[in-house]
Write a protein that holds these residues in place. Sequence first.
Motif, mmCIF file in Angstrom:
data_model
loop_
_atom_site.group_PDB
_atom_site.id
_atom_site.type_symbol
_atom_site.label_atom_id
_atom_site.label_comp_id
_atom_site.label_asym_id
_atom_site.label_seq_id
_atom_site.Cartn_x
_atom_site.Cartn_y
_atom_site.Cartn_z
ATOM 1 N N VAL A 64 0.833 -1.209 0.000
ATOM 2 C CA VAL A 64 0.000 0.000 0.000
ATOM 3 C C VAL A 64 0.867 1.258 0.000
ATOM 4 C CG1 VAL A 64 -1.488 1.385 1.506
ATOM 5 C CG2 VAL A 64 -2.129 -0.953 0.959
ATOM 6 N N HIS A 65 2.046 1.176 0.647
ATOM 7 C CA HIS A 65 2.904 2.357 0.781
ATOM 8 C C HIS A 65 4.040 2.376 -0.229
ATOM 9 C CE1 HIS A 65 0.916 2.287 4.797
ATOM 10 N NE2 HIS A 65 0.927 3.594 4.606
ATOM 11 N N GLU A 66 3.896 1.661 -1.329
ATOM 12 C CA GLU A 66 4.903 1.744 -2.391
ATOM 13 C C GLU A 66 4.905 3.149 -3.002
ATOM 14 O OE1 GLU A 66 3.849 -1.395 -5.060
ATOM 15 O OE2 GLU A 66 5.247 -2.818 -4.145
ATOM 16 N N PRO A 67 6.067 3.678 -3.369
ATOM 17 C CA PRO A 67 6.136 5.071 -3.861
ATOM 18 C C PRO A 67 5.428 5.303 -5.187
ATOM 19 C CG PRO A 67 8.245 3.930 -4.131
ATOM 20 C CD PRO A 67 7.386 3.040 -3.288
ATOM 21 N N ASN A 68 5.226 4.245 -6.012
ATOM 22 C CA ASN A 68 4.616 4.441 -7.334
ATOM 23 C C ASN A 68 3.109 4.212 -7.335
ATOM 24 O OD1 ASN A 68 4.819 1.715 -6.832
ATOM 25 N ND2 ASN A 68 5.285 1.145 -8.955
ATOM 26 N N PRO A 70 -0.877 5.000 -7.218
ATOM 27 C CA PRO A 70 -1.710 6.165 -7.588
ATOM 28 C C PRO A 70 -2.342 6.766 -6.336
ATOM 29 C CG PRO A 70 -2.869 4.125 -8.067
ATOM 30 C CD PRO A 70 -1.483 3.719 -7.649
ATOM 31 N N GLY A 71 -2.923 7.945 -6.475
ATOM 32 C CA GLY A 71 -3.482 8.619 -5.305
ATOM 33 C C GLY A 71 -4.815 8.062 -4.851
ATOM 34 N N ASN A 72 -5.564 7.442 -5.744
ATOM 35 C CA ASN A 72 -6.904 6.941 -5.424
ATOM 36 C C ASN A 72 -6.811 5.714 -4.521
ATOM 37 O OD1 ASN A 72 -9.494 5.832 -5.399
ATOM 38 N ND2 ASN A 72 -9.920 6.522 -7.485
ATOM 39 N N GLU A 73 -7.347 5.808 -3.299
ATOM 40 C CA GLU A 73 -7.239 4.703 -2.351
ATOM 41 C C GLU A 73 -8.039 3.477 -2.782
ATOM 42 O OE1 GLU A 73 -8.101 5.831 1.644
ATOM 43 O OE2 GLU A 73 -6.014 6.392 2.014
ATOM 44 N N VAL A 76 -5.448 1.828 -4.778
ATOM 45 C CA VAL A 76 -4.271 1.448 -3.997
ATOM 46 C C VAL A 76 -4.541 0.223 -3.132
ATOM 47 C CG1 VAL A 76 -2.685 2.188 -2.182
ATOM 48 C CG2 VAL A 76 -3.348 3.780 -3.974
ATOM 49 N N LYS A 77 -5.703 0.170 -2.473
ATOM 50 C CA LYS A 77 -5.990 -0.914 -1.539
ATOM 51 C C LYS A 77 -6.538 -2.171 -2.204
ATOM 52 C CE LYS A 77 -6.583 1.655 2.761
ATOM 53 N NZ LYS A 77 -7.419 1.817 3.978
ATOM 54 N N ASN A 78 -6.937 -2.072 -3.466
ATOM 55 C CA ASN A 78 -7.475 -3.233 -4.164
ATOM 56 C C ASN A 78 -6.326 -4.152 -4.581
ATOM 57 O OD1 ASN A 78 -8.945 -5.048 -5.725
ATOM 58 N ND2 ASN A 78 -10.200 -3.463 -6.661
ATOM 59 N N VAL A 79 -6.429 -5.443 -4.284
ATOM 60 C CA VAL A 79 -5.371 -6.390 -4.637
ATOM 61 C C VAL A 79 -5.399 -6.739 -6.124
ATOM 62 C CG1 VAL A 79 -5.345 -7.400 -2.327
ATOM 63 C CG2 VAL A 79 -6.788 -8.424 -4.100
ATOM 64 N N LEU A 80 -6.470 -6.350 -6.823
ATOM 65 C CA LEU A 80 -6.643 -6.692 -8.238
ATOM 66 C C LEU A 80 -6.610 -5.429 -9.091
ATOM 67 C CD1 LEU A 80 -7.251 -9.207 -10.076
ATOM 68 C CD2 LEU A 80 -9.657 -8.514 -9.955
ATOM 69 N N ARG A 81 -5.963 -5.520 -10.254
ATOM 70 C CA ARG A 81 -5.912 -4.396 -11.182
ATOM 71 C C ARG A 81 -6.211 -4.880 -12.597
ATOM 72 N NH1 ARG A 81 -1.777 -0.572 -9.323
ATOM 73 N NH2 ARG A 81 -2.292 -0.160 -7.147
ATOM 74 N N SER A 82 -6.771 -3.999 -13.396
ATOM 75 C CA SER A 82 -6.814 -4.217 -14.834
ATOM 76 C C SER A 82 -5.421 -3.927 -15.382
ATOM 77 C CB SER A 82 -7.836 -3.279 -15.484
ATOM 78 O OG SER A 82 -7.652 -3.241 -16.881
ATOM 79 N N THR A 83 -5.033 -4.638 -16.441
ATOM 80 C CA THR A 83 -3.721 -4.372 -17.033
ATOM 81 C C THR A 83 -3.734 -3.125 -17.910
ATOM 82 O OG1 THR A 83 -4.221 -5.840 -18.896
ATOM 83 C CG2 THR A 83 -3.071 -6.802 -17.015
ATOM 84 N N ALA A 85 -4.010 0.813 -18.743
ATOM 85 C CA ALA A 85 -3.486 1.980 -18.038
ATOM 86 C C ALA A 85 -4.578 2.670 -17.234
ATOM 87 C CB ALA A 85 -2.877 2.956 -19.041
ATOM 88 N N LEU A 86 -4.194 3.201 -16.068
ATOM 89 C CA LEU A 86 -5.150 3.921 -15.243
ATOM 90 C C LEU A 86 -5.739 5.087 -16.029
ATOM 91 C CD1 LEU A 86 -3.247 4.048 -11.826
ATOM 92 C CD2 LEU A 86 -5.060 2.486 -12.528
ATOM 93 N N GLY A 87 -7.050 5.230 -15.938
ATOM 94 C CA GLY A 87 -7.730 6.284 -16.675
ATOM 95 C C GLY A 87 -8.265 5.847 -18.015
ATOM 96 N N THR A 88 -8.011 4.586 -18.408
ATOM 97 C CA THR A 88 -8.521 4.082 -19.680
ATOM 98 C C THR A 88 -10.047 4.060 -19.655
ATOM 99 O OG1 THR A 88 -6.571 2.679 -20.012
ATOM 100 C CG2 THR A 88 -8.546 2.112 -21.256
#
Length: 269
Positions: A64-68, A70-73, A76-83, A85-88
């Motif tokens: 959660v505290h990695e420097p890279n 995004p600002g949206n919690e 940040v807290k979700n263990v799953l991401r779409s591959t 790009a953010l904002g797509t």
Amino acid sequence: MKYSARLNRIYVDMGENFPVHFSWDVAKKNLLYHQGQDLYVRATVVFSDQSQAEKRVERCLQHVHEPNNPGNEAIVKNVLRSTRALGTAGVHYCGVASRADSWLSVLVHFPAPGGHAYQFVCKNSCSSGINRRAISIIFTLEDSCGNVLGRQSVGARVCACPRRDLLRDEAEVGKGKRKKQTQPDNPKKVKIEVVENDDEVVNLPKIPIKGIKTVMTGLEVMQRMMEVSVSEVAKRKDQKAVDEYNNCLAILQTTIENLKKGLKPPQTQ
């Protein structure tokens, strides 16, 4: 990425992309009403064990505290991401991170059945996060109003050695017999089962259950599921069904409160 058809579970390393292909039966009654409309698939990571079902799956403190990040919690807290790009366009991260009862999910727009790639950004072994608890991904097919039209789930294990852990888990289930796994490059195919309306009131018979904690957990899970359902039928403007749900919820809430006070639950006919 590996997939065990025997266990219905994917095995993937953190940060590794894994594709999922979604399909649904457009001839089903619930989908006929939505022909030509936008549909979405929501992916939500949950704990598989019933005793952990009420807890939200979150990333560990280290990640959660990695420097890279995004600002949206909610991201940040979700263990799953779409591959993607953010904002797509067509990819949304949902949930209120500050509320423990708000589930975190990834919502993707699907004009038609197709595929999408995801990745995990935390491991099962992270001690302040998943902490070696079993997890699953629940995929729900939804319309633009959030009505759930279909649902399917698959287990997941995020680990450094997917092949090793898959063989070990299959061996434990098969008492030492290992089965051939699927090819790693093939996407996991998920057929989303269309959900028919389930608004019938059911009076449970007398069922002996060992342990107050077990009873409380089961009742609270049913309560949360009905709370979700009542919001869905409210969107359909079915007041009769809403009233039935509210009546059942009131009885269930009284039962839970009585159990907490050490009283016997009311007898059903």
